[in-house]
Design an enzyme around this catalytic site. Structure first.
Site, PDB file in Angstrom:
ATOM      1  N   GLU A 153       0.780  -1.233   0.000  1.00  0.00           N
ATOM      2  CA  GLU A 153       0.000   0.000   0.000  1.00  0.00           C
ATOM      3  C   GLU A 153       0.818   1.292   0.000  1.00  0.00           C
ATOM      4  O   GLU A 153       0.408   2.285  -0.595  1.00  0.00           O
ATOM      5  CB  GLU A 153      -0.939   0.013   1.224  1.00  0.00           C
ATOM      6  CG  GLU A 153      -1.971  -1.097   1.232  1.00  0.00           C
ATOM      7  CD  GLU A 153      -2.968  -0.969   0.092  1.00  0.00           C
ATOM      8  OE1 GLU A 153      -3.340   0.165  -0.248  1.00  0.00           O
ATOM      9  OE2 GLU A 153      -3.353  -2.014  -0.478  1.00  0.00           O
ATOM     10  N   SER A 201     -44.140 -34.225  42.242  1.00  0.00           N
ATOM     11  CA  SER A 201     -43.709 -34.562  43.603  1.00  0.00           C
ATOM     12  C   SER A 201     -42.440 -33.848  44.035  1.00  0.00           C
ATOM     13  O   SER A 201     -42.107 -33.852  45.221  1.00  0.00           O
ATOM     14  CB  SER A 201     -43.486 -36.076  43.709  1.00  0.00           C
ATOM     15  OG  SER A 201     -44.709 -36.766  43.553  1.00  0.00           O
TER      16      SER A 201
END
Length: 822
Positions: free
Chosen positions: A86, A462
Site C-alpha cells: 500500500e 412430587s
C-alpha cells in the site's frame, strides 16, 4: 533584459496568485474539516462479547468482527507486507506522497482517467474515518488536507495502528486481527508469511481479491505483495520462494466460540440491549456471566445424552426426509465426485445437537451405506444399530442422522440416531449466592431458541413436596409422625367436587412415617400432611422459597405440585435447603465492562454469611474504622490512599430455621440413599439429597437435587404437553441426566455433610407409632427432631377408616424398595 524582467515579474505575480489561490483553497476546505484529535479517543466498532466466569467466549454479536491490537502486538512481517502493498514510503513522507500524486496526475493527463494510485496509508485512514468513498477532486483535496493534519497530530505508529485496526478486509472482518480469525482461525503471530501477504493484499479490493470469493485473483494479489516485499528487501529469496509455493489455506470461519452456552449468551445479549440499546453491538461491551466451563459442558452433554436415550427407548420414527431416488447414478464415483453430486442436497441440513445429517446410499439386512459431508462414505453394521429391521424402514435417498462415539481403538465410530422430539432442561446454581453455574435450555439452541430452563412454566409434581413437608415441620409434624397411607375421597370445590388421589403404584401402605412417605413419594401421605398443617398456612409458607403465591393453587393438589414453575425457580427453592435456610436469588450476569476495562456493572448478590463469615466481616470493618480514626488524627494527607473501603455483598435473608433446613436435608438424603432416587448412589457420595417429580400421566419428569456446593435441576417433557409414556417417571427420565451432570461437576470435590446444628436433637422412637421408645424397646431407632418438637406420649397416630382395606400395614422393606423404581 526588459523581456526577461517582465517575464520574471509575470512569473512572480503568477506564483503569488497561485499561492494565494492554493491558500484560498486550503482555507476554504479547512473550514469544515473534522478534528483529528479525536482519533486517539475513537472507539472502533467492536462487537458485543459474552464470556463465562473463566473467560471462555460463549457469544459474539455485531455486524463487524474486530480484534483491536496495539502496535507492539502487530508482527513486523505483517507491517512490512502492508507497506509493500500500500505505501512503501509511509515512514518517509509527511502524510502525502507527492511522487505518487505526480504519477497519478501524469496518468490522468495522458489517459483522461482517474488512477487509483497516489493515496498513502494516512490518506486512506482519513478517508475511512472522516470522508465518503466518493471519487471527486473535492474529496481528494479534503483527504490530502486531513492527512497532513493527522501527521502533525499523531505519530506514524499511531496512524498505522489505527489503519490496521480499521481497514475492511472482507467477510465482516474489520482490521487485521479479525481477518486472521475469519480466514485462518489463528492469532496474528501464528500466521505464515504467505498468509500475512494474503491479508495485506485485501485492502485494494476486499471482494475482488478475497481468498474465499476469488481464490485465483487472491493468489495473484498475494504473490504480487510477496514480490514487492522481496524487491524492497523485506524478505530474502528463500523466504520469498517458500511463501510463493505455499497453497491457499484460507477457509471462512465463524466467530470462534470457546464454550457452548447459547441459551446463556442469548439471555445476556437481551439484557444488555435492553439496558444499553443497540449501541452495545458496536461499542465493545464485554459481559462476564456466572457459568463455568466444566459444569456447563457437563450440562449440555448430560441433557443431550439423556434425551437421546429417552428417544431410543421409544423406537425409530423413520428417516427425517426423502431427498430423491439416487438410483445407480452414484456407482463408481469417488469422494470428490460424490461431494459435487450430494453436497448440494445436504446444504440446508445442519448438525443438530451433534447429530450429523447423512444420505442413505444403500441398505440391506446386514449393512447401511451412508454419505455425510464431513466423513464421506460410511458403512454401518445394521446389527449394531439401536433400531431393528432398518432395511424395512430405510431406502436410498433417505436423510438420516448419525451419532459419533469414540471407539476403543481411538477412531470415531458412528451409529444411527434421530433428533429427539422430547425436550429438556438442566440448570445448576451455587446455593451460597445464587450464581448460575451451568444452564442448558434445550437439545439444540439453533433448532429451538426457547430457553426451557428459564422460560418453561411446568408442574413440578412430587418435587414440590419438600416445601410442603418443611412447612409441616414448623406446624406440629416431625419426621417420625405416622400418617395413614390409605385411600380417601376429598370433597373440594376447588378441585371440582370429589377427588380420589392415588399413589403412583396404585397401592396403599397403611401407617407410614413422614420420612418414609417423603423418600418413597407417597401422594396420600403428602396430601394428609398438607391438610393437617393447614392449606393457607402451607401456601403462605412456601413463598419463603421464592415461589409466587398466585401460582400456587389453593387446594389440596398443591401437595402434588400442581403449580407451575421453571427449572431455575425450582433450583432457587432447593438452594434454601442446601445452604442452611437462606433465600438467594439466581443470577447470570457477574460483570459488564467496556472494551477498555471500565466496569459498568458488578453483581453484588445477597450471599449466605453464617457465623464465621460474619466474624470475618466484623473484623475487617473494625480494622477499617480504626484506620480511619488514625487518618483523621494525623491528617488525610499523611496516609493518602492506604485505606480502601470494604465492600461486601449484602447478607442473604434467612427464611427458614437452620434446624428445619437440616432435618429436611437429612430426609432428602434418604430419597437418594433408599428412596425413589437411589440410582444416584452410583456416584458413591453420602452428601447428595433431592427429590424426584412426576406429574399426572407422566407429562413432566423432574429431579431436583443438591449438596452444599451445587443445586441442580433436570426436567424432561414435550413442548406440546403430551405424555412421556409408560413408566417415564422422574427417576427414569430425568434423574439419569442429573447423575451424569453431577458426576462431572463434583468430580474431585470431597463429600461434605453439614454438621448437625444446635437446635436439632436425636431421640429413639418406635418406628411403628412414631412415639418416643421406652427403655429397652427392641425395634427402637434413632430419629432427629427440631428441638422442642419431640413426640410426646401420643403422637399423630392413625385410625383406620371404616370400610377401608389397606395393604401391608406397616409396609415391608420389599414394598419400599419396589415403590416408584421407575
Amino acid at each position: 533584459m526588459r523581456l526577461i524582467k517582465y517575464l520574471f515579474i509575470f512569473g512572480l505575480v503568477c506564483g503569488v496568485l497561485a499561492a494565494i489561490g492554493v491558500a484560498g483553497v486550503v482555507w476554504h476546505f479547512s473550514q469544515d474539516l473534522p478534528s483529528t484529535e479525536g482519533l486517539r479517543d475513537v472507539r472502533l466498532q467492536v462487537p458485543l462479547r459474552i464470556y463465562s466466569a473463566d473467560n471462555q467466549l460463549i457469544g459474539e454479536y455485531g455486524a463487524e468482527r474486530r480484534e483491536p491490537l496495539a502496535y507492539q502486538e502487530i508482527p513486523d512481517p505483517l507491517i512490512k507486507a502492508f507497506l509493500a502493498a500500500e505505501d512503501d514510503r509511509f515512514f518517509k513522507h509527511p502524510g502525502v506522497d507527492y511522487q505518487g500524486l505526480l504519477r497519478a496526475a501524469w496518468v490522468l493527463a495522458l489517459t483522461g482517467e482517474k488512477a487509483q494510485g497516489g493515496s498513502t496509508i494516512t490518506m486512506q485512514l482519513a478517508r475511512n474515518f472522516f470522508l465518503s468513498s466518493e471519487k471527486s477532486y473535492v474529496r481528494k483535496v479534503r483527504e490530502i488536507l486531513l492527512a497532513l493534519q493527522m501527521e502533525r497530530q499523531l505519530s506514524k505508529q499511531e496512524i498505522l495502528t489505527f489503519y490496521l485496526n480499521k481497514i475492511f478486509l472482507g467477510h465482516r472482518a474489520y482490521g487485521i486481527g479479525a481477518a486472521a480469525k475469519v480466514y485462518y482461525g489463528k492469532e496474528l503471530p501464528d500466521l505464515s508469511l504467505a498468509q500475512m501477504a494474503m491479508i495485506a493484499g485485501l485492502p485494494k479490493a476486499p471482494s475482488r481479491y478475497n481468498p474465499i470469493s476469488g481464490p485465483q485473483r487472491a493468489l495473484l494479489r498475494r504473490n504480487y505483495v510477496l514480490r514487492r516485499m522481496r524487491e524492497l528487501e523485506y524478505i530474502d529469496d528463500a523466504a520469498y520462494q517458500t511463501a510463493l509455493d505455499e497453497p491457499i489455506s484460507a477457509e471462512l470461519r465463524r466467530a470462534t466460540i470457546d464454550l457452548e452456552a447459547h441459551y446463556v449468551a442469548e439471555y445476556a445479549r437481551g439484557r444488555i440491549i435492553n439496558q444499553f440499546g443497540l449501541d452495545a453491538y458496536t461499542s465493545g461491551i464485554e459481559v462476564v456471566t456466572t457459568i463455568h466451563a466444566k459444569p456447563q459442558r457437563a450440562a449440555v452433554a448430560a441433557l443431550r445424552k439423556n434425551l437421546i436415550d429417552y428417544d431410543l427407548r421409544h423406537g425409530y420414527r423413520g428417516p427425517e426426509a426423502q431427498l430423491g431416488d439416487l438410483g445407480q447414478e452414484l456407482d463408481g464415483l469417488d469422494g470428490a465426485e460424490l461431494e459435487t453430486v450430494l453436497g448440494p442436497m445436504l446444504e440446508e441440513f445442519s448438525s443438530v445437537g451433534g447429530l450429523e445429517p447423512a444420505l442413505v446410499l444403500a441398505v440391506d439386512e446386514s449393512t447401511i451405506r451412508v454419505w455425510s459431508s464431513d466423513s464421506g462414505v460410511l458403512t454401518l453394521d445394521a446389527n449394531e444399530q439401536p433400531y431393528e429391521k432398518l432395511d424395512q424402514v430405510l431406502t436410498h435417498g433417505d436423510l438420516v442422522r448419525l451419532k459419533a462415539a469414540d471407539a476403543e481403538d481411538g477412531k470415531t465410530s458412528w451409529s444411527l440416531a434421530q433428533v429427539p422430539e422430547v425436550q429438556g432442561a438442566l440448570v445448576s446454581i451455587d446455593p451460597q449466592n445464587g450464581a448460575v453455574l451451568a444452564m442448558a435450555g434445550g437439545f439444540d439452541y439453533f433448532a429451538s431458541k426457547f430457553n426451557r430452563a428459564m422460560q418453561a412454566q411446568r408442574q413440578p409434581g412430587s418435587s414440590f413436596k419438600p416445601f410442603v413437608y418443611s412447612a409441616a415441620l414448623e406446624n406440629g409434624f416431625t419426621p417420625a409422625t405416622v400418617i395413614n397411607d390409605a385411600p380417601v375421597v376429598f370433597h373440594d370445590a376447588a378441585l371440582g367436587g370429589a377427588w380420589r388421589p392415588q399413589n403412583y403404584s396404585g397401592r396403599f401402605y397403611g401407617p407410614t412415617p413422614l420420612r418414609t412417605g417423603l423418600y418413597n413419594s407417597r401422594n396420600l401421605v403428602a396430601i394428609r400432611v398438607l391438610e393437617g398443617a393447614g392449606l393457607d398456612t402451607v401456601r403462605n409458607y412456601v413463598t419463603r422459597f421464592g415461589f409466587e403465591r398466585d401460582r400456587i393453587p389453593r387446594d389440596l393438589s398443591m401437595a402434588l405440585g400442581t403449580g407451575v414453575f421453571s427449572p431455575l425457580e425450582m433450583a432457587g427453592g432447593f438452594a434454601v435447603f442446601a445452604n442452611g435456610g437462606y433465600r438467594v436469588e439466581p443470577y447470570l450476569i457477574e460483570q459488564v465492562r467496556t472494551a477498555e476495562g471500565e466496569v459498568l456493572h458488578q453483581a453484588l448478590p445477597p450471599s449466605v454469611c453464617e457465623a464465621a463469615c460474619q466474624r470475618e466481616r466484623d473484623a475487617e470493618l473494625k480494622a477499617q474504622a480504626e484506620m480511619t480514626e488514625v487518618r483523621e488524627a494525623l491528617g488525610t494527607s499523611a496516609l493518602q490512599g492506604e485505606v480502601q473501603e470494604m465492600v461486601f455483598p449484602p447478607a442473604a435473608e434467612r427464611v427458614i430455621s437452620e434446624a428445619n433446613a437440616y432435618v429436611m436435608t437429612d430426609m432428602l438424603r434418604d430419597v437418594v440413599q433408599r428412596g425413589t432416587a437411589r440410582r444416584a448412589r452410583q456416584l458413591g457420595r453420602n452428601d447428595l439429597a433431592g427429590k424426584t417429580g412426576t406429574t399426572n400421566d407422566q407429562i413432566d419428569a423432574w429431579f431436583c437435587g443438591f449438596n452444599a456446593r451445587h443445586v441442580a435441576v433436570s426436567w424432561v417433557g414435550f413442548d406440546d404437553i403430551k405424555p412421556l409414556g409408560s413408566r417415564e417417571t422422574g427417576s427414569r427420565a430425568a434423574l439419569p441426566m442429573w447423575i451424569d451432570y453431577m458426576g462431572v461437576a463434583l468430580d474431585g470435590v470431597p463429600s461434605q455433610v453439614r454438621p448437625q446444628p444446635a437446635g436439632v436433637v436425636s431421640a429413639r422412637i418406635d418406628p411403628e407409632t412414631g412415639m418416643l421408645a421406652s427403655y429397652g424397646s427392641a425395634n427402637a431407632q434413632f430419629e432427629i427432631f427440631i428441638e422442642g418438637k419431640l413426640p410426646e406420649a401420643a403422637d399423630y397416630g392413625y385410625a383406620a377408616q371404616d370400610g377401608v382395606t389397606v395393604e401391608g400395614a406397616p409396609p415391608s422393606r420389599e414394598d419400599e424398595l419396589l415403590e416408584d423404581i421407575f
